[in-house]
Design a protein around this motif. Structure first.
Motif, short mmCIF file in Angstrom:
data_model
loop_
_atom_site.label_atom_id
_atom_site.label_comp_id
_atom_site.label_asym_id
_atom_site.label_seq_id
_atom_site.Cartn_x
_atom_site.Cartn_y
_atom_site.Cartn_z
N GLY A 1 0.79 -1.23 0.00
CA GLY A 1 0.00 0.00 0.00
C GLY A 1 0.82 1.27 0.00
O GLY A 1 0.26 2.36 -0.01
N GLU A 2 2.14 1.14 0.01
CA GLU A 2 3.00 2.33 0.02
C GLU A 2 3.39 2.70 -1.40
O GLU A 2 3.81 1.85 -2.18
CB GLU A 2 4.25 2.08 0.85
CG GLU A 2 5.18 3.29 0.94
CD GLU A 2 6.44 3.02 1.74
OE1 GLU A 2 7.13 4.00 2.08
OE2 GLU A 2 6.72 1.84 2.02
N GLY A 3 3.26 3.97 -1.72
CA GLY A 3 3.65 4.45 -3.03
C GLY A 3 4.53 5.68 -2.91
O GLY A 3 4.19 6.62 -2.19
N VAL A 4 5.66 5.67 -3.60
CA VAL A 4 6.56 6.82 -3.57
C VAL A 4 5.98 7.91 -4.47
O VAL A 4 5.66 7.67 -5.64
CB VAL A 4 7.97 6.43 -4.04
CG1 VAL A 4 8.89 7.64 -4.06
CG2 VAL A 4 8.54 5.35 -3.13
N GLU A 5 5.84 9.11 -3.92
CA GLU A 5 5.23 10.21 -4.65
C GLU A 5 6.26 11.18 -5.22
O GLU A 5 6.05 11.76 -6.28
CB GLU A 5 4.25 10.95 -3.73
CG GLU A 5 3.13 10.05 -3.21
CD GLU A 5 2.22 10.76 -2.23
OE1 GLU A 5 2.30 12.01 -2.15
OE2 GLU A 5 1.43 10.09 -1.55
N TYR A 6 7.38 11.37 -4.49
CA TYR A 6 8.42 12.29 -4.94
C TYR A 6 9.78 11.64 -4.77
O TYR A 6 10.05 10.99 -3.75
CB TYR A 6 8.37 13.60 -4.15
CG TYR A 6 7.05 14.32 -4.23
CD1 TYR A 6 6.71 15.05 -5.37
CD2 TYR A 6 6.15 14.27 -3.18
CE1 TYR A 6 5.49 15.71 -5.46
CE2 TYR A 6 4.93 14.93 -3.26
CZ TYR A 6 4.61 15.64 -4.40
OH TYR A 6 3.41 16.29 -4.48
N LEU A 7 10.63 11.83 -5.77
CA LEU A 7 11.97 11.25 -5.74
C LEU A 7 12.94 12.25 -6.37
O LEU A 7 12.67 12.80 -7.45
CB LEU A 7 12.00 9.94 -6.53
CG LEU A 7 13.32 9.17 -6.60
CD1 LEU A 7 13.74 8.71 -5.22
CD2 LEU A 7 13.17 7.96 -7.53
N GLY A 8 14.04 12.53 -5.67
CA GLY A 8 14.98 13.51 -6.20
C GLY A 8 16.32 13.42 -5.51
O GLY A 8 16.60 12.49 -4.74
N ARG A 9 17.17 14.42 -5.78
CA ARG A 9 18.52 14.44 -5.21
C ARG A 9 18.68 15.65 -4.30
O ARG A 9 18.22 16.75 -4.62
CB ARG A 9 19.57 14.51 -6.32
CG ARG A 9 19.63 13.28 -7.20
CD ARG A 9 20.83 13.35 -8.14
NE ARG A 9 20.85 12.24 -9.09
CZ ARG A 9 21.36 11.05 -8.82
NH1 ARG A 9 21.90 10.83 -7.62
NH2 ARG A 9 21.35 10.09 -9.72
N ALA A 10 19.35 15.42 -3.18
CA ALA A 10 19.85 16.49 -2.33
C ALA A 10 21.37 16.46 -2.42
O ALA A 10 21.94 15.69 -3.21
CB ALA A 10 19.37 16.30 -0.90
N ASP A 11 22.05 17.29 -1.64
CA ASP A 11 23.51 17.27 -1.65
C ASP A 11 24.00 15.93 -1.11
O ASP A 11 23.76 15.58 0.05
CB ASP A 11 24.06 18.40 -0.78
CG ASP A 11 24.01 19.74 -1.50
OD1 ASP A 11 23.59 19.75 -2.68
OD2 ASP A 11 24.38 20.76 -0.89
#
Length: 306
Positions: A49-59
């Motif tokens: 039931g878990e869905g990743v909504e945002y994915l990106g890079r930080a430092d």
């Protein structure tokens, strides 16, 4: 699962079904992933039931927000925080997210641009906002997706419920940090292994070294919910400790328990046998009057988690 009804027209012929077969998990479809880089992969196995909504890079990190957690994967460490454990999120120094958790932990995440930092601030604030509908709670999505799942799916996520080494070793680290004398005054009891004695206590309990597990069992029968007196904190400079427990069940008849009284007095006796550093060392810091100078036993509280 919802069944289908057949419609019958005036000629007695069956028409298309008025309802379709759907599974419970279809009521909680995952949201579409918004990724800042098509080459990025979700850095953790998702729960049912878990869905990743945002994915990106930080430092020097990969950051992801799902409907359950905030996940930040650094080169040498991983931050995994359930969204409902986050108290507040702030932007500091233009490029830094300052995340304050309800268990007093603080997480800092740096970004390369001010715009990116503000975008993730908005995303995270939306994610931790109070749900507008009951259906927005992750627990319901998790339950729906678990219905009808096979054993392999269940086994895949069992390891997430087991404590990691940082949890299993936390007691040993705290005992060492606060300077308990584990040779002559204190010991760690395994009487609550698998929470057999008390479901709301940790599995390892710190008690005076001469107190036996049999005596602890007797004390448990006298304390509400078996919450026996156990030591949870020690002041390094004066050796005083704090012990937690529940109320004794003395009833209207004024019942007493010999082992319970013996345990309480033994904790006080163990403190005398294990005095603080100001009584045992000759350093100038140890000879300072009470209340002056920093207490190293409190220095780790509020440390950043990075």
């Amino acid at each position: 699962m919802i069944g289908a009804e057949q419609q019958t027209d005036s000629m007695g012929e069956e028409g298309p079904p008025s309802l379709e077969y759907i599974q419970a998990k279809d009521l909680f479809p995952p949201k579409e992933l918004v990724s800042e880089d098509d080459n990025l992969q979700v850095p953790f196995p998702a729960l049912q039931g878990e869905g990743v909504e945002y994915l990106g890079r930080a430092d020097d990190a990969v950051i992801a927000i799902s409907n359950y957690r905030l996940h930040i994967k650094f080169k040498d460490s991983v931050i995994n925080v359930p969204l409902m454990l986050i108290e507040s999120v702030e932007s500091r120094d233009m490029f830094q997210l300052h995340i304050i958790c309800k268990d007093s932990k603080v997480v800092r995440c740096h970004f390369s641009t001010f715009k990116q930092c503000q975008e993730w601030l908005k995303r995270l604030n939306r994610a931790i906002a109070h749900p507008g509908r009951l259906e927005d709670l992750f627990a319901l999505a998790y339950h729906a997706w678990c219905l009808g799942s096979n054993t392999d799916d269940e086994d895949q996520h069992l390891h997430l419920c087991r404590p990691g080494d940082h949890v299993r070793q936390r007691l040993q680290m705290e005992v060492k940090r606060m300077g308990f004398d584990m040779q002559n005054a204190w010991r760690v009891s395994d009487i609550n292994l698998k929470y057999k004695l008390c479901s709301s206590y940790p599995q390892k309990l710190l008690v005076p070294v001469w107190i036996t597990d049999k005596e602890l069992e007797s004390v448990g029968s006298f304390r509400s919910s078996n919450r026996i007196p156990v030591v949870v904190y020690r002041h390094q400079r004066n050796g005083a400790v704090i012990a937690r427990c529940s109320q004794p069940e003395i009833s209207w008849w004024g019942w007493r328990n010999t082992e319970d009284e013996y345990l309480v007095t033994s904790i006080a006796k163990a403190c005398l046998m294990d005095p603080g550093a100001r009584f045992t060392c000759g350093a100038p810091a140890c000879s300072q009057p009470r209340g002056e100078g920093p207490d190293s036993s409190d220095s780790d509280f509020g440390k950043d988690v990075i």
